[in-house]
Every structure is written in C-alpha cells, then in structure tokens.
Write an enzyme that holds these catalytic residues in place. Structure first.
Site, PDB file in Angstrom:
ATOM      1  CD  GLU A   1      12.594  33.398  70.828  1.00  0.00           C
ATOM      2  OE1 GLU A   1      12.145  32.851  72.178  1.00  0.00           O
ATOM      3  OE2 GLU A   1      12.374  34.889  71.292  1.00  0.00           O
TER       4      GLU A   1
ATOM      5  CE1 TYR B   1      15.099  37.389  71.215  1.00  0.00           C
ATOM      6  CE2 TYR B   1      16.134  35.423  71.562  1.00  0.00           C
ATOM      7  CZ  TYR B   1      14.926  36.731  71.102  1.00  0.00           C
ATOM      8  OH  TYR B   1      14.692  35.914  72.251  1.00  0.00           O
TER       9      TYR B   1
ATOM     10  CG  ASP C   1      12.919  40.405  70.327  1.00  0.00           C
ATOM     11  OD1 ASP C   1      12.752  42.342  70.963  1.00  0.00           O
ATOM     12  OD2 ASP C   1      12.529  39.815  70.973  1.00  0.00           O
TER      13      ASP C   1
ATOM     14  CG  ASN D   1      13.688  41.096  74.639  1.00  0.00           C
ATOM     15  OD1 ASN D   1      13.277  41.146  74.751  1.00  0.00           O
ATOM     16  ND2 ASN D   1      15.195  40.371  73.900  1.00  0.00           N
TER      17      ASN D   1
ATOM     18  CG  HIS E   1       8.277  38.849  68.866  1.00  0.00           C
ATOM     19  ND1 HIS E   1       8.404  39.909  69.239  1.00  0.00           N
ATOM     20  CD2 HIS E   1       7.961  37.777  69.841  1.00  0.00           C
ATOM     21  CE1 HIS E   1       9.252  39.663  70.321  1.00  0.00           C
ATOM     22  NE2 HIS E   1       8.825  38.647  70.472  1.00  0.00           N
TER      23      HIS E   1
END
Length: 259
Positions: A40, A110, A149, A151, A247
């Site tokens: 990100e 990501y 990440d 998710n 995060h």
C-alpha cells in the site's frame, strides 16, 4: 551464506509518503532488514525519492493514482525481478513483486480487499485463484517466501471479534477457504508454526474505532514459506508496538539460505 541469519520484514504502510513524514527512515535504519517489503505505497513513479544507502529499490505502482502499490528494498541484488502475477486484468493495481535468488523466490503481495458489503469479493476470488496458480508455478522451480497484507484472518484466533465479523471482508468463508487451499498447496504460516496458540497478536487495527488502543485487531499480515524451507526458519514475530500505520510490521528470520 553459511549460518548467517537473514532478516525479512513486511509492512503495510498505508501510504509510503505519509509514513516517511512519520520518521519511517529512522525506523527503517533501526530495523536493519536484509529484505524490507512494503504494501500500500499509494504512489506513482517520481513522487518520492527515498535515500536508503546499501539497498536496491523495486516498486510496482497501481495505474490508479494514490492507490495500492508494493515495493521491496533489499541489500541483496536479485537474479531477476518480476512484477505482477501474469494476469493482465488483475495486474493493474501494482499488487505483487517477485525477486529471484539462488535458492528461493521472495514474493511480496497486497491482496485485494473484498470491500464494503463485499463489493469486490468476485475480484478477490479471481485474484486468489490466479495467485495460487502463480505461487504453484514458482514453487515447482524453487521454494518461495511470501509476505504481505493478505487481507484475511485465517482462524478465529486471528481476530478479536470473530463472531461479529463473520461474513465481513477478510473473514468470509470463501476467503478463509482460499487461504487454507493456499497453505495446503505446500506452504506454512510461519507465525503459527512457532506460536500455534498465541492469542491477541494482531497486525491491523481500524483507525475508525481507535481499535489499537484496546488491541481489537486482526492478524492479516503474514510470512508464508514453502514447506521445503521449514528447517531454515529461525523465528517469526509481530512488531505490534511499531507505529506509523494502521498495520504493524511482521518479521521472519531465516538461516542457511543461498543468495
């Protein structure tokens, strides 16, 4: 390399330019990683010049401005660099970078968020399928170290309020099943390998509810490795006191990896 320990760090910074204004470079220097993977970044080429002496820098930018994006900073120049997961319709958001080394691939990712009311769940499912296929192809050639990440909170132990969040983005049955399938393809979740029963260890907390103040979080940032590398894993950790993003960084220590 012999018995030298290599340090891998992964961090969703929720905007690289923003975190640079919060003393990122001092934190970066102190952490002193061999491989520092970022998710990100939320930026385009030319928007930031980072002075990181001794590091090679690789970026994958989203076509959409101020959105998504990944980066890897490494002390060790790779044999090759690959951007994306070989799916043109999925690769416009800068979500993956793969570095090739002598004895392994390093892949930072990501994973797309399924979004409010699961509006992007279909896109996420396509990504999960393509990502697993891509990882499988890599794993046939060399062992893989995957970080980022991803998710998804895999099990109920991986988030504070599993019942209330069931069917929400990041904790749907579909996302969790896909993550199980990814692991079953020959990977291990390194943090759970060392700490299978450790509770209340999270990597993301919502800004909106000030969730970090009461540690009401989710563990959605991971280091996964091919099972072939199990004997080379030294430790995994979560740096929950490191601030600057919603995060926190996660860490993997490995030894006897040929670069």
């Amino acid at each position: 390399m012999g018995g030298i320990i290599l340090k891998f760090i992964s961090w969703n910074v929720n905007g690289l330019r923003a975190v640079v204004n919060k003393d990122f470079q001092s934190e970066f220097k102190q952490l002193d990683a061999d491989f520092f993977c970022i998710q990100e970044t939320k930026m385009q080429a030319g928007q930031l010049e980072l002075d990181l002496p001794g590091y090679h820098q690789y970026y994958n930018y989203a076509e959409r401005k101020g959105y998504s994006g990944t980066a890897i900073f490494t002390k060790h120049e790779p044999i090759s660099v690959h951007y994306g997961i070989d799916q043109p319709e999925l690769d416009t958001e800068g979500r993956a970078i793969t570095l090739e080394y002598q004895s392994f691939y390093l892949l930072t990712c990501y994973t797309p968020n399924s979004g409010h009311e699961l509006k992007r769940l279909d896109f996420r499912m396509k990504w999960d399928e393509a990502f697993q296929a891509y990882v499988g192809q890599l794993n046939q050639q060399k062992p893989v170290i995957i970080c980022g990440d991803l998710n998804v909170a895999h099990h109920e132990i991986d988030l504070k309020n599993p019942t209330a969040n069931h069917h929400n983005a990041g904790f749907t049955d579909e996302e969790r099943a896909d993550f199980t399938a990814l692991l079953d393809s020959g990977l291990i979740d390194t943090y759970r390998y060392f700490y299978p029963d450790k509770k209340e260890k999270y990597t993301w907390w919502s800004y909106r509810t000030k969730a970090r103040d009461v540690n009401s979080g989710w563990r959605i940032d991971y280091f996964l490795t091919s099972k072939k590398l199990t004997s080379k894993i030294s430790d995994a950790n979560i740096l929950s006191t490191t601030m600057g993003s919603d995060h926190c960084p996660v860490v993997l220590l490995m030894h006897n990896l040929e670069l």
